[in-house]
Design an enzyme around this catalytic site. Structure first.
Site, PDB file in Angstrom:
ATOM      1  N   ASN A  10      48.966  -5.731  13.076  1.00 30.47           N
ATOM      2  CA  ASN A  10      48.835  -6.743  14.123  1.00 30.47           C
ATOM      3  C   ASN A  10      50.228  -7.019  14.713  1.00 30.47           C
ATOM      4  OD1 ASN A  10      48.945  -9.357  15.325  1.00 30.47           O
ATOM      5  ND2 ASN A  10      46.944  -9.809  14.457  1.00 30.47           N
ATOM      6  N   HIS A  13      53.134 -10.976  16.784  1.00 34.47           N
ATOM      7  CA  HIS A  13      54.382 -11.741  16.668  1.00 34.47           C
ATOM      8  C   HIS A  13      55.590 -11.007  17.225  1.00 34.47           C
ATOM      9  CE1 HIS A  13      52.161 -14.972  15.224  1.00 34.47           C
ATOM     10  NE2 HIS A  13      51.643 -14.261  14.238  1.00 34.47           N
ATOM     11  N   HIS A  46      45.731 -10.014  19.312  1.00 35.65           N
ATOM     12  CA  HIS A  46      44.866 -11.164  19.571  1.00 35.65           C
ATOM     13  C   HIS A  46      45.255 -11.758  20.923  1.00 35.65           C
ATOM     14  CE1 HIS A  46      43.271 -15.293  17.890  1.00 35.65           C
ATOM     15  NE2 HIS A  46      42.702 -14.940  19.024  1.00 35.65           N
ATOM     16  N   ARG A  48      44.942 -14.623  22.889  1.00 34.02           N
ATOM     17  CA  ARG A  48      44.477 -16.009  22.725  1.00 34.02           C
ATOM     18  C   ARG A  48      44.248 -16.641  24.084  1.00 34.02           C
ATOM     19  NH1 ARG A  48      45.414 -18.256  17.320  1.00 34.02           N
ATOM     20  NH2 ARG A  48      44.818 -20.208  18.283  1.00 34.02           N
ATOM     21  N   ARG A  52      49.643 -17.393  24.056  1.00 37.60           N
ATOM     22  CA  ARG A  52      50.945 -17.751  23.480  1.00 37.60           C
ATOM     23  C   ARG A  52      51.720 -16.548  22.966  1.00 37.60           C
ATOM     24  NH1 ARG A  52      48.899 -20.429  17.885  1.00 37.60           N
ATOM     25  NH2 ARG A  52      47.708 -21.711  19.304  1.00 37.60           N
ATOM     26  N   GLU A  73      41.409  -8.722  19.033  1.00 40.72           N
ATOM     27  CA  GLU A  73      40.863  -9.967  18.466  1.00 40.72           C
ATOM     28  C   GLU A  73      40.611 -10.923  19.608  1.00 40.72           C
ATOM     29  OE1 GLU A  73      43.437 -11.665  15.608  1.00 40.72           O
ATOM     30  OE2 GLU A  73      43.264  -9.995  14.239  1.00 40.72           O
ATOM     31  N   THR A 104      44.736 -18.279  13.041  1.00 44.12           N
ATOM     32  CA  THR A 104      43.291 -18.409  12.860  1.00 44.12           C
ATOM     33  C   THR A 104      43.028 -18.988  11.474  1.00 44.12           C
ATOM     34  OG1 THR A 104      43.190 -16.405  14.172  1.00 44.12           O
ATOM     35  CG2 THR A 104      41.133 -17.155  13.207  1.00 44.12           C
ATOM     36  N   GLU A 154      35.144  -8.700   9.045  1.00 43.42           N
ATOM     37  CA  GLU A 154      36.483  -8.800   8.468  1.00 43.42           C
ATOM     38  C   GLU A 154      36.515 -10.062   7.627  1.00 43.42           C
ATOM     39  OE1 GLU A 154      39.918  -7.913  10.876  1.00 43.42           O
ATOM     40  OE2 GLU A 154      41.149  -9.295   9.704  1.00 43.42           O
ATOM     41  N   HIS A 193      44.517 -11.361   6.695  1.00 40.37           N
ATOM     42  CA  HIS A 193      45.148 -12.659   6.901  1.00 40.37           C
ATOM     43  C   HIS A 193      46.007 -13.036   5.705  1.00 40.37           C
ATOM     44  CE1 HIS A 193      45.979 -16.464   8.767  1.00 40.37           C
ATOM     45  NE2 HIS A 193      45.340 -16.024   9.833  1.00 40.37           N
TER      46      HIS A 193
HETATM   47  N1  PXP Z   1      42.873 -10.581  10.923  1.00 43.29           N
HETATM   48  C1  PXP Z   1      42.574 -11.549  11.808  1.00 43.29           C
HETATM   49  C2  PXP Z   1      41.169 -11.640  12.300  1.00 43.29           C
HETATM   50  C3  PXP Z   1      43.560 -12.433  12.289  1.00 43.29           C
HETATM   51  O1  PXP Z   1      43.233 -13.399  13.163  1.00 43.29           O
HETATM   52  C4  PXP Z   1      44.889 -12.265  11.845  1.00 43.29           C
HETATM   53  C5  PXP Z   1      45.975 -13.161  12.379  1.00 43.29           C
HETATM   54  O2  PXP Z   1      46.096 -12.963  13.734  1.00 43.29           O
HETATM   55  C6  PXP Z   1      45.164 -11.229  10.943  1.00 43.29           C
HETATM   56  C7  PXP Z   1      44.137 -10.417  10.471  1.00 43.29           C
HETATM   57  C8  PXP Z   1      46.537 -10.970  10.437  1.00 43.29           C
HETATM   58  O3  PXP Z   1      46.990 -12.042   9.692  1.00 43.29           O
HETATM   59  P1  PXP Z   1      48.512 -12.122   9.294  1.00 43.29           P
HETATM   60  O4  PXP Z   1      49.298 -12.203  10.566  1.00 43.29           O
HETATM   61  O5  PXP Z   1      48.596 -13.340   8.451  1.00 43.29           O
HETATM   62  O6  PXP Z   1      48.827 -10.859   8.539  1.00 43.29           O
END
Ligand code: PXP
Length: 242
Positions: A10, A13, A46, A48, A52, A73, A104, A154, A193
């Site tokens: 992901n 960030h 994602h 959003r 952001r 996402e 999330t 998921e 997550h």
């Molecule tokens: N899976 C989903 C559905 C998420 O919303 C997120 C966070 O955006 C992640 C995985 C990844 O989580 P993390 O950034 O804590 O690794």
């Protein structure tokens, strides 16, 4: 048989850091390409409602340049549905979204929103987008995903990541049970997550899981060792746990 566990990286960030200065560096597309070189099987982003981190133009650039699957996402809104149908990512993961949350925070209440989700799952599936529902590892939520004919769930590992000791072990069992229930019903289970080098292996050892989505830790760790090294180490830890 234990399948290979895919790693979805992901990159949200990377966009968070870029947006802090309003320019175009660091570029999430370049980060996605580096993650792919280091062994990522897919990229997750994602979009959003408040934009952001990832923005509409990032989704366009990612779908144009990536050679590995993109997992978008998104909240179950008409706006996001229209964007997904326009860009046609490989997969779309439906997540709950509250403006005020930092990330999330909980899974989707799939059991409580059948009508809305049914429409979103049908529209995305009709466009050949593989739909996943981001849910708590709770048999009620897996049952809702079965009713909704979602091909993928998921499982939210956020609680697992924040617990320790016996409470963590119990949450790990809940995740393993939910993954087994999904798999028995023809649903492909993923998880994600809050996963880190330190907590990923017990999750990666759950045999039914087919994919992990990991973001914040990998991007943070990249500050110390570089993104390719951070992704490669996560990949190696996952393989070792299988
Ligand atoms: N899976 C989903 C559905 C998420 O919303 C997120 C966070 O955006 C992640 C995985 C990844 O989580 P993390 O950034 O804590 O690794």
């Amino acid at each position: 048989m234990t399948h290979r566990l895919r790693l979805g990286v992901n990159i949200d960030h990377v966009a968070t850091i870029r947006n802090a200065r309003g320019g175009d560096h660091p570029d999430p597309v370049q980060a996605a390409l580096a993650a792919a070189r280091a062994g990522a099987d897919g990229i997750t982003a994602h979009l959003r409602e408040d934009r952001r981190h990832i923005r509409d133009e990032d989704i366009a650039a990612l779908t144009g340049e990536l050679r590995i699957p993109l997992n978008l996402e998104m909240a179950a809104t008409d706006e996001m549905l229209e964007i997904a149908l326009r860009h046609r990512p490989h997969a779309a993961c439906i997540v709950p979204e509250k403006r005020e949350e930092r990330t999330t925070e909980g899974g989707l209440d799939a059991a409580g929103q059948d009508d809305l989700l049914m429409r979103v799952v049908e529209r995305l599936s009709g466009a050949d987008i593989r739909v996943s529902l981001f849910i708590e590892p709770d048999p009620r939520q897996v049952a809702a995903a079965i009713r909704l004919k979602a091909p993928v769930v998921e499982l939210h590992t956020g609680r697992y990541a924040h617990l320790d000791g016996e409470a963590r072990a119990a949450e790990l069992r809940r995740i393993a049970d939910a993954a087994a229930l999904a798999a028995r019903n023809g649903i492909e289970p993923h998880a994600g997550h809050g996963l880190t080098f330190d907590n990923v292996q017990p999750i990666a050892a759950i045999p039914h899981l087919r994919e992990l989505n990991i973001g914040h830790f990998l991007i943070g760790e990249a500050i110390f060792c570089g993104l390719e090294a951070s992704v490669a180490r996560m990949r190696a830890l996952m393989d070792e746990a299988r």
